[in-house]
Design a protein around this motif. Structure first.
Motif, PDB file in Angstrom:
ATOM      1  N   PRO A  44     118.590  13.036 -20.704  1.00 40.52           N
ATOM      2  CA  PRO A  44     117.810  11.872 -21.103  1.00 40.52           C
ATOM      3  C   PRO A  44     116.310  12.084 -20.865  1.00 40.52           C
ATOM      4  O   PRO A  44     115.902  12.599 -19.824  1.00 40.52           O
ATOM      5  N   THR A  45     115.511  11.685 -21.830  1.00 37.91           N
ATOM      6  CA  THR A  45     114.052  11.703 -21.616  1.00 37.91           C
ATOM      7  C   THR A  45     113.620  10.465 -20.843  1.00 37.91           C
ATOM      8  O   THR A  45     112.570  10.464 -20.203  1.00 37.91           O
ATOM      9  N   ASN A  46     114.418   9.426 -20.908  1.00 32.09           N
ATOM     10  CA  ASN A  46     114.142   8.186 -20.179  1.00 32.09           C
ATOM     11  C   ASN A  46     115.459   7.636 -19.629  1.00 32.09           C
ATOM     12  O   ASN A  46     116.191   6.961 -20.350  1.00 32.09           O
ATOM     13  N   PRO A  47     115.790   7.931 -18.371  1.00 31.19           N
ATOM     14  CA  PRO A  47     117.076   7.508 -17.806  1.00 31.19           C
ATOM     15  C   PRO A  47     117.284   5.991 -17.852  1.00 31.19           C
ATOM     16  O   PRO A  47     118.400   5.520 -18.055  1.00 31.19           O
ATOM     17  N   ILE A  48     116.206   5.240 -17.656  1.00 29.94           N
ATOM     18  CA  ILE A  48     116.327   3.777 -17.676  1.00 29.94           C
ATOM     19  C   ILE A  48     116.741   3.310 -19.066  1.00 29.94           C
ATOM     20  O   ILE A  48     117.600   2.439 -19.227  1.00 29.94           O
ATOM     21  N   ASN A  49     116.113   3.919 -20.089  1.00 36.66           N
ATOM     22  CA  ASN A  49     116.459   3.565 -21.468  1.00 36.66           C
ATOM     23  C   ASN A  49     117.910   3.939 -21.772  1.00 36.66           C
ATOM     24  O   ASN A  49     118.607   3.221 -22.503  1.00 36.66           O
ATOM     25  N   ALA A  50     118.379   5.060 -21.224  1.00 38.13           N
ATOM     26  CA  ALA A  50     119.774   5.475 -21.416  1.00 38.13           C
ATOM     27  C   ALA A  50     120.729   4.428 -20.850  1.00 38.13           C
ATOM     28  O   ALA A  50     121.773   4.130 -21.439  1.00 38.13           O
ATOM     29  N   MET A  51     120.354   3.848 -19.711  1.00 41.23           N
ATOM     30  CA  MET A  51     121.197   2.804 -19.117  1.00 41.23           C
ATOM     31  C   MET A  51     121.164   1.537 -19.944  1.00 41.23           C
ATOM     32  O   MET A  51     122.194   0.864 -20.118  1.00 41.23           O
ATOM     33  N   VAL A  52     120.001   1.190 -20.468  1.00 42.59           N
ATOM     34  CA  VAL A  52     119.877  -0.009 -21.302  1.00 42.59           C
ATOM     35  C   VAL A  52     120.735   0.125 -22.552  1.00 42.59           C
ATOM     36  O   VAL A  52     121.423  -0.815 -22.971  1.00 42.59           O
ATOM     37  N   GLN A  53     120.732   1.319 -23.156  1.00 43.84           N
ATOM     38  CA  GLN A  53     121.478   1.562 -24.388  1.00 43.84           C
ATOM     39  C   GLN A  53     122.934   1.952 -24.131  1.00 43.84           C
ATOM     40  O   GLN A  53     123.694   2.196 -25.064  1.00 43.84           O
ATOM     41  N   GLU A  54     123.316   2.032 -22.859  1.00 39.78           N
ATOM     42  CA  GLU A  54     124.673   2.412 -22.460  1.00 39.78           C
ATOM     43  C   GLU A  54     125.076   3.758 -23.048  1.00 39.78           C
ATOM     44  O   GLU A  54     126.203   3.945 -23.501  1.00 39.78           O
ATOM     45  N   ASN A  55     124.147   4.707 -23.029  1.00 36.89           N
ATOM     46  CA  ASN A  55     124.421   6.064 -23.491  1.00 36.89           C
ATOM     47  C   ASN A  55     125.097   6.820 -22.345  1.00 36.89           C
ATOM     48  O   ASN A  55     124.436   7.363 -21.459  1.00 36.89           O
ATOM     49  N   MET A  56     126.429   6.834 -22.362  1.00 34.48           N
ATOM     50  CA  MET A  56     127.190   7.322 -21.215  1.00 34.48           C
ATOM     51  C   MET A  56     126.954   8.803 -20.915  1.00 34.48           C
ATOM     52  O   MET A  56     126.902   9.199 -19.751  1.00 34.48           O
ATOM     53  N   LEU A  57     126.829   9.625 -21.947  1.00 36.51           N
ATOM     54  CA  LEU A  57     126.597  11.051 -21.690  1.00 36.51           C
ATOM     55  C   LEU A  57     125.287  11.269 -20.942  1.00 36.51           C
ATOM     56  O   LEU A  57     125.218  12.090 -20.014  1.00 36.51           O
ATOM     57  N   GLN A  58     124.253  10.552 -21.344  1.00 33.83           N
ATOM     58  CA  GLN A  58     122.961  10.688 -20.664  1.00 33.83           C
ATOM     59  C   GLN A  58     123.017  10.125 -19.249  1.00 33.83           C
ATOM     60  O   GLN A  58     122.431  10.700 -18.322  1.00 33.83           O
ATOM     61  N   ILE A  59     123.717   9.016 -19.059  1.00 39.97           N
ATOM     62  CA  ILE A  59     123.869   8.447 -17.715  1.00 39.97           C
ATOM     63  C   ILE A  59     124.620   9.421 -16.814  1.00 39.97           C
ATOM     64  O   ILE A  59     124.253   9.625 -15.648  1.00 39.97           O
ATOM     65  N   ILE A  60     125.671  10.037 -17.354  1.00 37.01           N
ATOM     66  CA  ILE A  60     126.448  11.015 -16.590  1.00 37.01           C
ATOM     67  C   ILE A  60     125.574  12.191 -16.181  1.00 37.01           C
ATOM     68  O   ILE A  60     125.595  12.633 -15.025  1.00 37.01           O
ATOM     69  N   ALA A  61     124.784  12.707 -17.123  1.00 34.29           N
ATOM     70  CA  ALA A  61     123.907  13.850 -16.833  1.00 34.29           C
ATOM     71  C   ALA A  61     122.904  13.496 -15.738  1.00 34.29           C
ATOM     72  O   ALA A  61     122.696  14.262 -14.781  1.00 34.29           O
ATOM     73  N   PHE A  62     122.274  12.327 -15.873  1.00 33.31           N
ATOM     74  CA  PHE A  62     121.273  11.891 -14.887  1.00 33.31           C
ATOM     75  C   PHE A  62     121.912  11.735 -13.504  1.00 33.31           C
ATOM     76  O   PHE A  62     121.353  12.188 -12.491  1.00 33.31           O
ATOM     77  N   ALA A  63     123.102  11.106 -13.450  1.00 30.26           N
ATOM     78  CA  ALA A  63     123.779  10.899 -12.174  1.00 30.26           C
ATOM     79  C   ALA A  63     124.155  12.223 -11.518  1.00 30.26           C
ATOM     80  O   ALA A  63     124.049  12.370 -10.293  1.00 30.26           O
ATOM     81  N   ILE A  64     124.588  13.193 -12.319  1.00 27.38           N
ATOM     82  CA  ILE A  64     124.952  14.504 -11.770  1.00 27.38           C
ATOM     83  C   ILE A  64     123.731  15.194 -11.175  1.00 27.38           C
ATOM     84  O   ILE A  64     123.798  15.799 -10.092  1.00 27.38           O
ATOM     85  N   PHE A  65     122.592  15.110 -11.853  1.00 27.21           N
ATOM     86  CA  PHE A  65     121.357  15.699 -11.322  1.00 27.21           C
ATOM     87  C   PHE A  65     120.984  15.060  -9.979  1.00 27.21           C
ATOM     88  O   PHE A  65     120.629  15.764  -9.021  1.00 27.21           O
ATOM     89  N   ILE A  66     121.028  13.733  -9.908  1.00 30.79           N
ATOM     90  CA  ILE A  66     120.691  13.034  -8.667  1.00 30.79           C
ATOM     91  C   ILE A  66     121.666  13.418  -7.555  1.00 30.79           C
ATOM     92  O   ILE A  66     121.267  13.726  -6.426  1.00 30.79           O
ATOM     93  N   GLY A  67     122.962  13.409  -7.867  1.00 40.24           N
ATOM     94  CA  GLY A  67     123.962  13.766  -6.868  1.00 40.24           C
ATOM     95  C   GLY A  67     123.818  15.197  -6.384  1.00 40.24           C
ATOM     96  O   GLY A  67     123.965  15.483  -5.189  1.00 40.24           O
ATOM     97  N   PHE A  68     123.517  16.112  -7.323  1.00 40.73           N
ATOM     98  CA  PHE A  68     123.333  17.512  -6.953  1.00 40.73           C
ATOM     99  C   PHE A  68     122.145  17.671  -6.010  1.00 40.73           C
ATOM    100  O   PHE A  68     122.221  18.398  -5.004  1.00 40.73           O
ATOM    101  N   ALA A  69     121.045  16.973  -6.328  1.00 40.13           N
ATOM    102  CA  ALA A  69     119.853  17.050  -5.474  1.00 40.13           C
ATOM    103  C   ALA A  69     120.156  16.499  -4.080  1.00 40.13           C
ATOM    104  O   ALA A  69     119.736  17.080  -3.060  1.00 40.13           O
ATOM    105  N   MET A  70     120.902  15.402  -4.017  1.00 37.47           N
ATOM    106  CA  MET A  70     121.240  14.815  -2.715  1.00 37.47           C
ATOM    107  C   MET A  70     122.151  15.741  -1.907  1.00 37.47           C
ATOM    108  O   MET A  70     122.024  15.842  -0.684  1.00 37.47           O
ATOM    109  N   ALA A  71     123.058  16.441  -2.606  1.00 36.26           N
ATOM    110  CA  ALA A  71     123.936  17.386  -1.920  1.00 36.26           C
ATOM    111  C   ALA A  71     123.141  18.530  -1.316  1.00 36.26           C
ATOM    112  O   ALA A  71     123.415  18.988  -0.196  1.00 36.26           O
TER     113      ALA A  71
END
Length: 409
Positions: free
Chosen positions: A133-160
């Motif tokens: 996603p170029t804009n994660p917030i916009n991905a959530m607004v549009q319910e673009n699940m693939l982009q939300i999944i990608a963003f969440a994986i990046f955040i989770g990986f960084a936290m790990a």
């Protein structure tokens, strides 16, 4: 009375009321449907959908953050995608084979006046490129699940990778997950009424003549869905997940009932994850990764509908499908399940892609639209079941011993 029994009772009453309106009070159905059934069903759906995006985001962050080893994360991802592709391919083969044997399209079907305008799906490569996603917030607004999944994986990986440096953030996400799961349990108390209204709308809105005319097609789709559920998923659970199908059904039935009522994999996701974690013993890490991904790209039930519908339409227009065309259907439908992820009306879009790939008239989709709402309830149930079966198998392969305790009990 347990919640599952209440939901089943609501569904049963919905079927009876729907049939009553269909046969005895067809003129009164629109009034009652518009002012009672649709509003109640809409409220229930909106309550669940309200939680989908935050639950996908939070659960995937927790799931990825819980896998500190990048190799393990890649291994889980590979197992998940492999299972999805293999079962989807098996679903289409079963659908094509059964439809070719039973021949549901042989009969007096008329394409004259049939009209269906296909929505063009984005190319597969475009969908894959747009995962980031170029804009994660916009991905959530549009319910673009693939982009939300990608963003969440990046955040989770960084936290790990950051470990103890982000303990505060990890605790915040865990608390958010607790709040969301509490809300899921609250919303589910409304489920019997929502299920009643949604089923009454679905049954009452189906003309008996349309169902009778398409009964052979309807039977073939439902038969293949049952075969796939019992034999493909049952065998996978027994030999790979070391769990009986009966044990699985007992634990996962609340989610299956909601999927049947709502006809939406994404809307059912909060209930699916809750059932898999609490009733089937799947770890939050695996459930949080596999099930949101599966709700987006794994569509075995939809693939079965496409396979049967393609052969049905070919038989209606008296066109014999060659071996190369059958292989084309197999490949197109399997890849389309990922390529059209997150697109509204995905089942019919995928079907139009499959028909185009073998030169069949897209407007013939109008023939199957009459019973598609009924089929959608069954195929959605199969779709979310496949996600949970995959979660059980992946979790088993990663050494989760809680699954043994569940089976013994």
């Amino acid at each position: 009375m347990s919640l599952s029994k209440k939901i089943l009772l609501g569904m049963g009453l919905g079927v009876l009321v729907g049939l009553l309106f269909n046969f005895a009070l067809p003129n009164a159905f629109d009034i009652v449907n518009n002012y009672i059934f649709i509003p109640v069903g809409k409220i229930f759906l909106n309550l669940i959908k309200m939680l989908v995006v935050p639950i996908v985001l939070v659960s995937l962050i927790l799931g990825t953050a819980g896998v500190s080893d990048p190799k393990k994360l890649g291994r889980i991802g590979l197992k998940t995608v492999s299972f999805f592709l293999i079962t989807t391919a098996l679903a289409i083969v079963l659908a094509l084979g059964t439809a070719l044997i039973v021949k549901p399209g042989i009969g007096d079907y008329q394409l004259d006046g049939a009209d269906y305008e296909a929505t063009e799906a984005p190319p597969v490569i475009e969908t894959l490129l747009n995962i980031i996603p170029t804009n994660p917030i916009n991905a959530m607004v549009q319910e673009n699940m693939l982009q939300i999944i990608a963003f969440a994986i990046f955040i989770g990986f960084a936290m790990a990778r950051l470990g103890t440096k982000v303990d505060g953030l990890l605790k915040l996400v865990e608390q958010a997950n607790n709040v969301l799961m509490y809300l899921v349990n609250m919303v589910m108390k409304f489920a019997p009424y929502g299920a009643f209204a949604l089923i009454a709308t679905a049954i009452g809105g189906q003309g008996f003549s349309a169902i009778a005319a398409m009964s052979k097609y309807l039977f073939v789709v439902l038969f293949v869905l049952l075969i796939h559920f019992v034999f493909v998923y049952g065998s996978a659970l027994k030999f790979l997940g070391k769990m009986s199908l009966i044990t699985f059904i007992k634990g996962f039935s609340p989610a299956m009932i909601v999927a049947f009522s709502t006809s939406s994999s994404n809307a059912t996701l909060p209930v699916s994850m809750d059932a898999a974690q609490k009733n089937l013993g799947v770890s939050k890490t695996v459930s949080g990764f596999v099930q949101p991904l599966g709700a987006t790209i794994n569509m075995d039930g939809t693939a079965i509908m496409q396979g049967v519908a393609t052969v049905f339409i070919a038989q209606v227009v008296a066109q014999d499908l060659t071996l190369s065309q059958l292989i084309t259907v197999l490949l197109t439908a399997t890849l389309a399940s990922i390529g059209t992820a997150g697109v509204p009306g995905v089942g019919l879009i995928m079907l139009s892609m499959v028909l185009t790939s073998v030169g069949l008239p897209v407007e013939a989709i109008a023939l199957v639209l009459g019973v598609d709402r009924l089929i959608d309830m069954f195929r959605t149930t199969v779709n979310i079941t496949g996600d949970a079966v995959c979660a059980v198998i992946v979790d088993r392969s990663e050494g989760n011993n809680d699954l043994d305790d569940l089976e013994r009990s």
